[in-house]
Enzyme design. Structure first.
Site, short mmCIF file in Angstrom:
data_model
loop_
_atom_site.label_atom_id
_atom_site.label_comp_id
_atom_site.label_asym_id
_atom_site.label_seq_id
_atom_site.Cartn_x
_atom_site.Cartn_y
_atom_site.Cartn_z
N SER A 241 26.32 93.61 38.93
CA SER A 241 25.02 93.55 38.24
C SER A 241 23.96 94.36 38.98
O SER A 241 23.21 95.13 38.37
CB SER A 241 24.57 92.10 38.02
N HIS A 271 32.86 88.55 37.41
CA HIS A 271 31.53 88.48 38.05
C HIS A 271 30.88 87.15 37.61
O HIS A 271 31.48 86.09 37.79
CB HIS A 271 30.74 89.74 37.65
N HIS A 318 36.66 86.91 46.75
CA HIS A 318 35.44 87.74 46.74
C HIS A 318 35.79 89.13 47.24
O HIS A 318 36.68 89.30 48.08
CB HIS A 318 34.35 87.13 47.64
N ARG A 327 26.53 80.08 49.64
CA ARG A 327 25.89 79.56 48.41
C ARG A 327 26.70 78.38 47.87
O ARG A 327 26.15 77.46 47.28
CB ARG A 327 25.79 80.68 47.37
N ASP A 373 30.34 80.56 42.31
CA ASP A 373 30.60 80.06 40.96
C ASP A 373 31.51 78.83 40.96
O ASP A 373 31.62 78.15 39.94
CB ASP A 373 31.24 81.17 40.11
N1 NMX Z 1 43.12 83.97 41.82
C1 NMX Z 1 44.25 84.70 41.68
N2 NMX Z 1 44.41 85.92 42.19
C2 NMX Z 1 43.38 86.41 42.90
C3 NMX Z 1 42.20 85.70 43.13
C4 NMX Z 1 42.07 84.43 42.54
N3 NMX Z 1 40.96 83.71 42.63
N4 NMX Z 1 41.37 86.47 43.88
C5 NMX Z 1 42.03 87.63 44.12
N5 NMX Z 1 43.24 87.60 43.51
C6 NMX Z 1 44.23 88.66 43.43
C7 NMX Z 1 43.62 89.86 42.71
O1 NMX Z 1 43.64 89.68 41.30
C8 NMX Z 1 44.50 90.98 43.22
O2 NMX Z 1 45.71 90.91 42.51
P1 NMX Z 1 46.51 92.27 42.07
O3 NMX Z 1 46.76 93.02 43.33
O4 NMX Z 1 47.71 91.77 41.37
O5 NMX Z 1 45.56 93.01 41.15
C9 NMX Z 1 44.78 90.58 44.66
O6 NMX Z 1 44.55 89.15 44.72
C10 NMX Z 1 43.87 91.25 45.69
O7 NMX Z 1 42.53 91.04 45.32
P2 NMX Z 1 41.37 90.95 46.44
O8 NMX Z 1 41.35 92.27 47.13
O9 NMX Z 1 41.54 89.74 47.25
O10 NMX Z 1 40.07 90.71 45.53
P3 NMX Z 1 39.16 91.79 44.78
O11 NMX Z 1 38.14 92.29 45.73
O12 NMX Z 1 40.00 92.80 44.07
O13 NMX Z 1 38.50 90.87 43.65
C11 NMX Z 1 37.42 88.98 42.77
C12 NMX Z 1 37.49 89.94 43.93
C13 NMX Z 1 36.18 88.10 42.93
C14 NMX Z 1 37.29 89.77 41.45
C15 NMX Z 1 38.70 88.12 42.75
O14 NMX Z 1 38.78 87.36 43.94
C16 NMX Z 1 38.78 87.20 41.55
O15 NMX Z 1 39.26 87.64 40.48
N6 NMX Z 1 38.33 85.91 41.66
C17 NMX Z 1 38.28 85.01 40.55
C18 NMX Z 1 37.09 85.30 39.65
C19 NMX Z 1 35.79 84.91 40.33
O16 NMX Z 1 35.64 83.85 40.87
N7 NMX Z 1 34.79 85.81 40.24
C20 NMX Z 1 33.43 85.48 40.73
C21 NMX Z 1 32.99 86.31 41.94
C22 NMX Z 1 31.59 85.93 42.35
N8 NMX Z 1 30.61 86.36 41.36
O17 NMX Z 1 29.78 85.61 40.93
O18 NMX Z 1 30.59 87.54 40.97
C1 MLT Z 2 27.31 88.22 43.38
O1 MLT Z 2 26.55 87.28 43.64
O2 MLT Z 2 26.89 89.30 42.92
C2 MLT Z 2 28.78 88.01 43.55
O3 MLT Z 2 29.08 87.18 44.63
C3 MLT Z 2 29.61 89.26 43.50
C4 MLT Z 2 29.49 90.23 44.63
O4 MLT Z 2 28.71 90.09 45.56
O5 MLT Z 2 30.28 91.20 44.57
#
Ligand code: NMX
Ligand code: MLT
Length: 435
Positions: A241, A271, A318, A327, A373
């Protein structure tokens, strides 16, 4: 000129000079190197942006202008007899790089109350959408409808000098922040409360008035809103964002266009939409397991099922953080103080005990710990704000404080059009396979 704007203006000259001098001396220094994998991998760990308002440390979490969340809870002004910081205070800190006093936050509260009138066509535009439109769709449409009020758009048409871009950007940003709670509450009452709207109460603080317009009058809920709107405000510059607002703003798109673009990013499930997904996932688990507090083993089995279906466990992981999000901890502390026996809180706590080990055991998840979240929905549910499709709108109202102070600074510092280079796989192969 209003006092807040006049104070901000005094900050611009020294900041512009500081950046100019710094660039003159260190502009040719190397900041780092990056790999092909980083380019394909979402640019993780590549420092490529300037965001003055906050900085994220992977171990320690977010610092807002150098202050951690517990420090903000101690140092920012509060309502008399209350404990949580007023979001007016974090906005002052982010914009001015200076802790506010009680007068500063009162002035901001009054200023936003004066700016808060939303023109009727915005409500009519939202009303034209089907009730089934996701609240984030309605929120973005409302923001775009409000763009008729953009002072930057008008000023640019009249040939504003680039040195003055910050001024109408400040006006647009302040007007937007003042009006977002009304738009958000309008959407909530439209969709979930039979369109029975509640008039704002200009005597209340920004968060208190938001709670009032949503229809939640309890002091505890107002305190929750103050905490919520403070801690979701900013997370350095690279999150989807914030980066989007900065990128779109770099084309001199005004605050309405830029903020709406950022909100489209916040509405993605990786996100900000994760806050609704956490509650959806948790309630589905509870229902499937027959209600009540599931055992650790049941939660672990449910997590494995989610992962086997090729889905993520929402609220965990994350892109930058490598520890439990502070948070999350701030919200957990709120729950421990006000609702330690709430069943959903006990479930969320048990999920916290189970999930990190499971994610770690996958071997690929870089951060198995909960993010912001994973907790916010439980607190809202406790007070009866059960309509989880609305949760990301609350996140968006808060995020305005950070990204719009950032946008004002972008224009004050004369930040240029963002336009990184791109390449193709064929060209990269040619480059490296030749070696
Ligand atoms: N559940 C299952 N798999 C996960 C999760 C999770 N919570 N977090 C990471 N992975 C997987 C990810 O999908 C990736 O798989 P692949 O190689 O098959 O594509 C692998 O682990 C490596 O990912 P990372 O490098 O650890 O994480 P990345 O930086 O790519 O992504 C998020 C970060 C936040 C997108 C990821 O952790 C996620 O999808 N979390 C769940 C959704 C979430 O809670 N998002 C909110 C973030 C905070 N916000 O408000 O923005
Ligand atoms: C945020 O608050 O924007 C989320 O934790 C996602 C991020 O920092 O990448």
């Amino acid at each position: 000129m209003d006092k807040i704007k006049a104070k901000f203006e005094t900050k611009i000259g020294p900041a512009v000079k500081e950046v100019k001098d710094f660039l003159a001396q260190y502009g040719d220094e190397k900041l780092g190197e990056y790999t092909v994998e980083q380019v394909y991998g979402g640019m993780r760990s590549m420092t490529a942006l300037i965001c003055e308002t906050s900085k994220l440390d992977s171990e320690e979490g977010i610092r807002f202008r150098g202050y951690s969340i517990p420090e903000l809870q101690e140092k920012l002004p509060k309502m008399p007899g209350q404990k949580q910081p007023l979001p007016e205070g974090i906005f002052h800190l982010l914009l001015m790089d200076e802790l506010p006093n009680d007068d500063d936050v009162r002035r901001l509260s009054n200023n936003w109350a004066r700016r808060s009138i939303v023109p009727p066509h915005v409500f009519k535009t939202i009303d034209a959408l089907p009730m089934s439109s996701h609240p984030m769709t309605q929120f973005v449409v409302g923001i775009m409808a409000l763009r008729t009020e953009s002072e930057f758009q008008r000023a640019y048409r009249h040939g504003i000098n680039k040195k003055d871009y910050w001024d109408p950007t400040y006006e647009d940003s302040m007007n937007l922040i003042a009006r977002l709670p009304r738009i958000a509450a309008y959407i909530y009452r439209r969709v979930y409360r039979n369109g029975e709207h509640i008039e704002p109460d200009p005597k209340l603080d920004w968060a208190g008035n938001f709670a009032h317009m949503l229809g939640f009058e309890g002091d505890e809920f107002k305190e929750l809103m103050r905490l919520y709107l403070t801690i979701h405000s900013d997370h350095e510059g690279g999150n989807v964002s914030a980066h989007t607002v900065h990128l779109v703003g770099s084309a001199l798109s005004d605050a309405y266009l830029s903020f709406a673009a950022g909100m489209n990013g916040l509405a993605g499930p990786l996100h900000g939409l994760a806050n609704q997904e956490v509650i959806r996932w948790t309630l589905a688990m509870r229902d499937e397991l027959g209600g009540g507090l599931p055992s650790k083993e049941q939660i672990a089995n449910y997590c494995r099922k989610t992962l086997n279906e090729g889905r993520v466990i929402p609220g965990f992981g994350h892109a930058v953080l490598r520890k439990t999000d502070p948070r999350y901890i701030a919200q957990r502390e709120f729950a421990l103080e006000y609702m330690p026996h709430d069943e959903l809180f006990l479930i969320i706590s048990r999920v916290y005990e189970v999930v990190p080990e499971i994610l770690s055991s996958m071997g690929k998840v870089k951060n198995p710990w909960p993010n912001v979240d994973a907790h916010s929905g439980q607190l809202l549910m406790h007070y009866g704000l059960n309509e989880y499709d609305f949760y990301t709108v609350l996140f968006g109202v808060s995020r305005a404080l950070g990204v719009l102070s950032g946008l004002i600074w972008d224009r004050a510092l004369g930040m240029p059009l963002e336009r990184p280079g791109s390449t193709t796989t064929a060209l990269l192969k040619e480059k490296f396979e030749k070696k």
